[in-house]
Design a protein around this motif. Structure first.
Motif, short mmCIF file in Angstrom:
data_model
loop_
_atom_site.label_atom_id
_atom_site.label_comp_id
_atom_site.label_asym_id
_atom_site.label_seq_id
_atom_site.Cartn_x
_atom_site.Cartn_y
_atom_site.Cartn_z
N SER A 78 0.77 -1.18 -0.01
CA SER A 78 -0.11 0.08 -0.03
C SER A 78 0.91 1.25 0.05
O SER A 78 0.57 2.29 -0.96
N LEU A 79 1.83 1.20 0.83
CA LEU A 79 2.76 2.35 0.95
C LEU A 79 3.67 2.53 -0.29
O LEU A 79 3.75 3.73 -1.04
N ALA A 80 4.13 1.63 -0.97
CA ALA A 80 4.73 1.50 -2.15
C ALA A 80 3.91 2.17 -3.23
O ALA A 80 4.33 2.95 -3.97
N ALA A 81 2.64 1.79 -3.46
CA ALA A 81 1.77 2.26 -4.38
C ALA A 81 1.43 4.01 -4.42
O ALA A 81 1.38 4.23 -5.21
N ALA A 82 1.37 4.13 -2.85
CA ALA A 82 0.96 5.64 -2.58
C ALA A 82 2.43 6.31 -3.07
O ALA A 82 1.94 7.64 -3.39
N HIS A 83 3.39 5.93 -2.89
CA HIS A 83 4.85 6.62 -3.42
C HIS A 83 5.24 6.46 -4.72
O HIS A 83 5.91 6.96 -5.23
N GLY A 84 4.32 5.75 -5.63
CA GLY A 84 4.35 5.53 -6.79
C GLY A 84 5.53 4.73 -7.30
O GLY A 84 5.62 4.46 -8.45
N PHE A 85 5.69 3.63 -6.62
CA PHE A 85 6.57 2.56 -6.88
C PHE A 85 5.80 1.41 -7.15
O PHE A 85 5.10 1.00 -6.33
N CYS A 86 6.08 0.67 -8.38
CA CYS A 86 5.25 -0.31 -8.85
C CYS A 86 6.12 -1.67 -8.43
O CYS A 86 7.05 -2.10 -8.84
N VAL A 87 5.54 -2.46 -7.55
CA VAL A 87 5.92 -3.66 -6.93
C VAL A 87 5.71 -4.89 -8.01
O VAL A 87 4.23 -4.92 -8.11
N ASP A 88 6.44 -5.71 -8.26
CA ASP A 88 6.14 -6.83 -9.22
C ASP A 88 6.10 -8.12 -8.24
O ASP A 88 5.20 -8.92 -8.61
N ARG A 89 6.84 -8.17 -7.34
CA ARG A 89 7.08 -9.34 -6.52
C ARG A 89 7.52 -9.20 -5.18
O ARG A 89 8.36 -8.22 -4.83
N TYR A 90 6.78 -9.76 -4.07
CA TYR A 90 7.29 -9.75 -2.79
C TYR A 90 7.23 -11.01 -2.04
O TYR A 90 6.38 -11.84 -2.31
N VAL A 91 8.54 -11.44 -1.57
CA VAL A 91 8.61 -12.74 -1.05
C VAL A 91 9.26 -12.42 0.25
O VAL A 91 10.21 -11.84 0.39
N ASP A 92 8.69 -13.10 1.41
CA ASP A 92 9.30 -13.15 2.65
C ASP A 92 9.34 -14.52 3.28
O ASP A 92 8.31 -15.14 3.41
N ALA A 93 10.64 -14.94 3.57
CA ALA A 93 10.90 -16.04 4.39
C ALA A 93 10.99 -15.71 5.81
O ALA A 93 12.07 -15.62 6.51
N SER A 120 9.25 -2.49 -10.94
CA SER A 120 9.47 -2.40 -12.18
C SER A 120 9.00 -0.82 -12.32
O SER A 120 8.50 -0.16 -11.70
N GLY A 121 9.25 -0.37 -13.53
CA GLY A 121 8.72 0.97 -13.94
C GLY A 121 9.76 2.06 -14.17
O GLY A 121 11.01 1.59 -13.45
N GLU A 122 9.59 3.11 -14.34
CA GLU A 122 10.63 4.40 -14.38
C GLU A 122 10.96 4.70 -13.19
O GLU A 122 12.06 5.06 -12.88
N GLN A 123 10.20 4.70 -12.22
CA GLN A 123 10.25 5.29 -10.88
C GLN A 123 10.62 3.97 -10.08
O GLN A 123 9.72 3.44 -9.43
#
Length: 159
Positions: A78-93, A120-123
């Motif tokens: 949610s925070l990444a999207a609000a800052h304009g950062f496009c997340v492609d994948r999130y993995v947590d072990a 991904s993306g420009e920003q």
């Protein structure tokens, strides 16, 4: 205010009364969530030995670690999207440590998140921005705010 429902269902089944009273019964049970999902549950085989536990089922300790990891991830996205950062994948072990706490009781004393995030993306965020997003996600996480357990975030970065 929000209310959440999770049912835990267990029945003695074929275990005799005598076996039950001798603590020789199955810890297998069913976890049912308000959306209809059912998950097999059990005690951890490290707590209650096989065959009285089910290794393939989710135990409370795993569920606890998973809840912290999931909550952190949802806030991070949610925070990444609000800052304009496009997340492609999130993995947590994520890992959890159970040991005696300061009161001498067994407790989950430490949960460490190990998130690896692909953008991904420009920003794209800098390393410092990713660390700040994780910090903000931790501060916002409802589950982390609800427990005494120390929760650490050790983000994994591709160098």
């Amino acid at each position: 205010m929000s209310t959440y429902i999770a049912e835990t269902l267990w029945a003695r089944g074929e275990t005799s009364r005598e076996e039950f009273l001798a603590n020789r019964y199955s810890r297998r049970h069913l976890l049912r969530f308000d959306g209809g999902v059912e998950v097999p549950g059990s005690s951890s085989p490290s707590v209650v030995p096989l065959p009285f536990s089910e290794a393939r089922a989710v135990d409370p300790e795993e569920a606890f670690v998973s809840a912290l990891s999931s909550c952190h991830m949802l806030w991070f996205l949610s925070l990444a999207a609000a800052h304009g950062f496009c997340v492609d994948r999130y993995v947590d072990a994520a890992t959890g440590v159970m040991k005696k706490n300061k009161s001498g009781r067994l407790a989950m004393t430490l949960v460490t998140l190990h998130p690896k995030v692909d953008f991904s993306g420009e920003q794209r965020p800098s390393r410092a921005e990713v660390e700040q997003l994780h910090h903000e996600a931790h501060e916002a996480c409802f589950i982390a705010n609800s427990v005494k357990t120390e929760v650490r975030c050790e983000a994994v970065f591709a160098d």
